[in-house]
Write a protein that holds these residues in place. Structure first.
Motif, mmCIF file in Angstrom:
data_model
loop_
_atom_site.group_PDB
_atom_site.id
_atom_site.type_symbol
_atom_site.label_atom_id
_atom_site.label_comp_id
_atom_site.label_asym_id
_atom_site.label_seq_id
_atom_site.Cartn_x
_atom_site.Cartn_y
_atom_site.Cartn_z
ATOM 1 N N ASP A 354 1.036 -1.360 0.089
ATOM 2 C CA ASP A 354 -0.141 -0.071 -0.057
ATOM 3 C C ASP A 354 0.881 1.254 0.025
ATOM 4 O O ASP A 354 1.400 1.715 1.044
ATOM 5 N N GLN A 355 1.019 1.778 -1.167
ATOM 6 C CA GLN A 355 1.737 2.996 -1.351
ATOM 7 C C GLN A 355 1.666 4.167 -0.498
ATOM 8 O O GLN A 355 2.393 4.804 0.130
ATOM 9 N N ARG A 356 0.060 4.383 -0.066
ATOM 10 C CA ARG A 356 0.174 5.529 0.642
ATOM 11 C C ARG A 356 0.406 5.155 2.302
ATOM 12 O O ARG A 356 0.859 6.249 2.823
ATOM 13 N N SER A 357 0.266 4.084 2.657
ATOM 14 C CA SER A 357 0.605 3.869 4.034
ATOM 15 C C SER A 357 2.204 3.920 4.135
ATOM 16 O O SER A 357 2.698 4.363 4.998
ATOM 17 N N ILE A 358 2.709 3.257 3.266
ATOM 18 C CA ILE A 358 4.283 3.280 3.220
ATOM 19 C C ILE A 358 4.985 4.856 2.962
ATOM 20 O O ILE A 358 5.620 5.106 3.783
ATOM 21 N N MET A 359 4.095 5.529 2.193
ATOM 22 C CA MET A 359 4.930 6.899 2.092
ATOM 23 C C MET A 359 4.387 7.667 3.272
ATOM 24 O O MET A 359 5.104 8.649 3.850
ATOM 25 N N ALA A 360 3.263 7.373 4.342
ATOM 26 C CA ALA A 360 2.946 8.102 5.264
ATOM 27 C C ALA A 360 4.136 7.816 6.427
ATOM 28 O O ALA A 360 4.451 8.771 7.119
ATOM 29 N N LEU A 361 4.446 6.534 6.641
ATOM 30 C CA LEU A 361 5.299 6.192 7.328
ATOM 31 C C LEU A 361 6.609 6.952 7.278
ATOM 32 O O LEU A 361 7.303 7.387 7.922
ATOM 33 N N GLY A 362 7.039 6.880 5.716
ATOM 34 C CA GLY A 362 8.313 7.810 5.578
ATOM 35 C C GLY A 362 8.036 9.194 6.009
ATOM 36 O O GLY A 362 9.206 9.835 6.364
ATOM 37 N N ASP A 363 6.850 9.880 5.831
ATOM 38 C CA ASP A 363 6.770 11.231 5.926
ATOM 39 C C ASP A 363 6.990 11.590 7.525
ATOM 40 O O ASP A 363 7.393 12.480 7.707
ATOM 41 N N VAL A 364 6.474 10.720 8.151
ATOM 42 C CA VAL A 364 6.527 10.757 9.728
ATOM 43 C C VAL A 364 7.831 10.649 10.119
ATOM 44 O O VAL A 364 8.434 11.391 11.039
ATOM 45 N N LEU A 365 8.673 9.545 9.769
ATOM 46 C CA LEU A 365 9.955 9.405 10.256
ATOM 47 C C LEU A 365 10.842 10.754 9.525
ATOM 48 O O LEU A 365 11.856 11.265 10.546
ATOM 49 N N ARG A 366 10.440 11.295 8.370
ATOM 50 C CA ARG A 366 11.253 12.316 7.954
ATOM 51 C C ARG A 366 10.869 13.681 8.589
ATOM 52 O O ARG A 366 12.083 14.295 9.178
ATOM 53 N N SER A 367 9.816 13.832 9.101
ATOM 54 C CA SER A 367 9.388 15.016 9.721
ATOM 55 C C SER A 367 9.977 15.116 11.240
ATOM 56 O O SER A 367 10.134 16.017 11.884
ATOM 57 N N ASN A 368 10.361 13.638 11.812
ATOM 58 C CA ASN A 368 11.078 13.592 13.006
ATOM 59 C C ASN A 368 12.528 13.316 12.723
ATOM 60 O O ASN A 368 13.233 12.967 13.886
ATOM 61 N N GLU A 369 12.854 13.582 11.687
ATOM 62 C CA GLU A 369 14.519 13.978 11.369
ATOM 63 C C GLU A 369 15.008 12.359 11.624
ATOM 64 O O GLU A 369 16.445 12.191 11.897
#
Length: 592
Positions: A354-369
């Motif tokens: 599920d691309q949207r779920s994977i991307m959301a995980l990446g975004d939260v990791l990225r926003s938390n540096e």
């Protein structure tokens, strides 16, 4: 009791409110309303109405607050008291009409709805609700006739055809129902409920191929909707689909949902909130009402309320995965980062493609540096792509920014170029790659041109204009740098890095008093530790001496490997801020 947003832990305790002075409770209620905290406001107004039961103003304020909070049963009780004081109170009449439909008191419903207000929205709402009450009374034709008699703006047409078609479909008037639903679909092919209603009709009354084609056409416009995916599975398994709406209460809820969702998209959040809460009270089984309400709470920055609603989506719902992703993003928005990551990791483990779920995980990791982890997650999404399409630029872009933050410039540059190849006019990519080149002292002309293009695409973005000013600064065009950086500061006056950049440019054009003023302002805006040290050094000794000191210190600290061009200077915070928010992507289920 009716269905309401689950109680929040931060609601003021009843015993505290009871001990407080009425004037204090009133002021607290008004403050809570100004902050759109209807949970707190409702608690204060409940106590005030208890103390002053005949005060019309307090009754009305409490009534409106309870509606917005979702305490509909309590709001109904206040509506009954309000109409005794003001028989023509339009919203109270609407609530009483809705309550009568829920109680199958259809004549009473129509009596109240006739007095529920004037204006385009109110008249459309009252007419459609009246039509469903006529269906409830056993006279579907009278309901359709009332809809067709309604005159108003052009945008009425889609609502009229849609609800006439729903009433005719559930009444068994097959051919005419299909005609009306098809007309609604032609007017609004991007609205999920219209698509779903027509496809369901087609599965029972035309042929399943037409139903499948209808869903697949929507999939091309709004890819990835989970309800559409489930419906297609059912059709391909040989099943037919029941009517979208089967009861008067569900039909009335559909009216309130459709108008409420439209109002929410167009900035009418307060009225949208009331309509959606009423719709959810009427038909708590309609999944999109709760999800749309949660999305509205997100827009209103009411993250706790959004989290509660997303958590309430049942496991059996096709929207469960999307709801969990949104719940996690709201948890992250209120700094509950570990919970957000735990939710997303669980979702991704259960939906590995599920691309949207994977991307959301990446975004939260990225926003938390957590850039290295985020890069791995984006790589997982990229590996599932097959042949990348234009819409996939964002995956390469964000992975590229993560590589840049972890000092893997070769990989970062390759990803940013790939993102630009997929979508050449993305201002974020143009700005990031152009700025990175300028800051390294390479590809100066190409980098500056990229940033100019980004600014042309987003002329009011202070971060992009700061990039252009800094490009001029790094290439020695100091007058142009001052011009652009002054514009950037006007747009983003509270960004430390932009003020710092303008201070540097002022120094270069011999406006040294103004330079120190800007550096002092940048210092007071609380930049990160490394930037703060540089700013304080410039305040103390000036730019030229500060650069000499920093250059000597850096050379003493760097290893030979660190001096190579493969490790550019990191992108400053002002540019990072333009990156850290995921570009808007339509959520599955947003089709209306």
């Amino acid at each position: 009791m009716g269905v309401a947003v689950p109680a929040r832990a931060d609601a003021p305790p009843a015993e505290f409110i009871a001990r407080s002075a009425p004037a204090g409770n009133y002021l607290a209620a008004r403050l809570a309303i100004s902050e759109r905290d209807t949970v707190a406001a409702a608690a204060y107004y409940r106590e005030l109405v208890r103390l002053f039961p005949r005060n019309g103003e307090l009754l009305e304020r409490a009534f409106l607050t309870l509606l917005a909070e979702g305490s509909i049963d309590e709001a109904v009780q206040l509506a009954q008291r309000i109409v005794r004081i003001d028989p023509e109170h339009t919203l109270a009449r609407l609530v009483l009409g809705v309550r009568a439909i829920k109680g199958k008191q259809y004549v009473t419903a129509r009596s109240n709805l006739r007095r529920s207000g004037q204006g385009a929205i109110a008249e459309l709402n009252a007419t459609l609700l009246t039509a469903w009450s006529q269906f409830g009374s056993g006279d579907a034709r009278a309901g359709v006739k009332a809809i067709d008699a309604l005159q108003g703006p052009e945008w009425y047409a889609g609502f009229k055809d849609f609800h006439a078609g729903l009433i005719l479909d559930v009444s068994g008037v097959k051919k005419e129902a299909g005609q009306r639903l098809e007309a609604a679909l032609k007017l609004d092919p991007r609205t999920l409920r219209v698509v779903d209603a027509y496809a369901r009709w087609a599965s029972r009354n035309a042929d399943k191929k037409l139903a499948i084609d209808t869903y697949e056409a929507f999939n091309k416009l709004v890819p990835g909707d989970p309800l559409v995916a489930r419906s297609l599975e059912q059709l391909e398994a040989g099943k037919t689909l029941p009517p979208l709406v089967t009861t008067p209460a569900a039909g009335a809820a559909e009216v309130l949902y459709g108008i409420g969702a439209a109002l929410g998209r167009q900035g009418g959040e307060d009225l949208a909130l009331v309509y959606l809460q009423l719709g959810r009270w009427l038909d708590p089984s309609q999944p999109l009402i709760g999800i749309t309400l949660a999305d509205l709470f997100e827009t209103m920055k009411r993250h706790e309320d959004a989290i509660a609603l997303y958590a309430a989506v049942p496991d059996s719902s096709p929207f469960k995965t999307n709801a969990e992703v949104q719940r996690a993003l709201n948890l992250d928005a209120i700094d509950r980062h570990d919970e957000a990551l735990a939710v997303l990791k669980q979702v991704v483990s259960a939906n590995v493609k599920d691309q949207r779920s994977i991307m959301a995980l990446g975004d939260v990791l990225r926003s938390n540096e957590k850039f290295a982890e985020a890069a791995e997650v984006y790589t997982q999404a990229i590996d599932e792509l097959g042949t990348p399409e234009a819409k996939d630029w964002v995956l390469y872009y964000f992975r590229g920014t993560c590589y840049e933050r972890t000092k893997q410039w070769d990989k970062s540059e390759a990803d940013l170029k790939k993102a630009l190849a997929l979508s050449p006019n993305q201002p974020h990519v143009l700005n990031y790659l152009g700025y990175s080149w300028i800051d390294q002292g390479v590809h100066l002309d190409a980098g500056t041109e990229m940033i100019r293009k980004a600014v042309a695409l987003r002329p009011d973005d202070g971060f992009f204009i700061d990039s252009l000013g800094w490009a001029y600064y790094r290439t020695g065009h100091y007058d142009e740098a001052v011009r652009e950086l002054e514009r950037a500061v006007e747009l983003k006056p509270n960004e430390a890095v932009i003020n710092d950049h303008l201070g540097d440019a002022y120094w270069k054009v011999d406006r040294k008093l103004e330079a120190r003023f800007k550096w002092n302002h940048a210092r007071d805006l609380k930049p990160d530790a490394e930037e703060l040290a540089d700013i304080e050094r410039k305040i103390a000794v000036g730019l030229d001496e500060a650069e000499r000191i920093k250059s000597g210190k850096d050379e003493g600290q760097k290893s030979e490997v660190q001096k190579t061009e493969a490790a550019p200077a990191p992108v400053p915070a002002a540019q990072k801020a333009a990156v850290d928010k995921t570009p808007d992507v339509q959520k599955p289920g947003d089709g209306g």
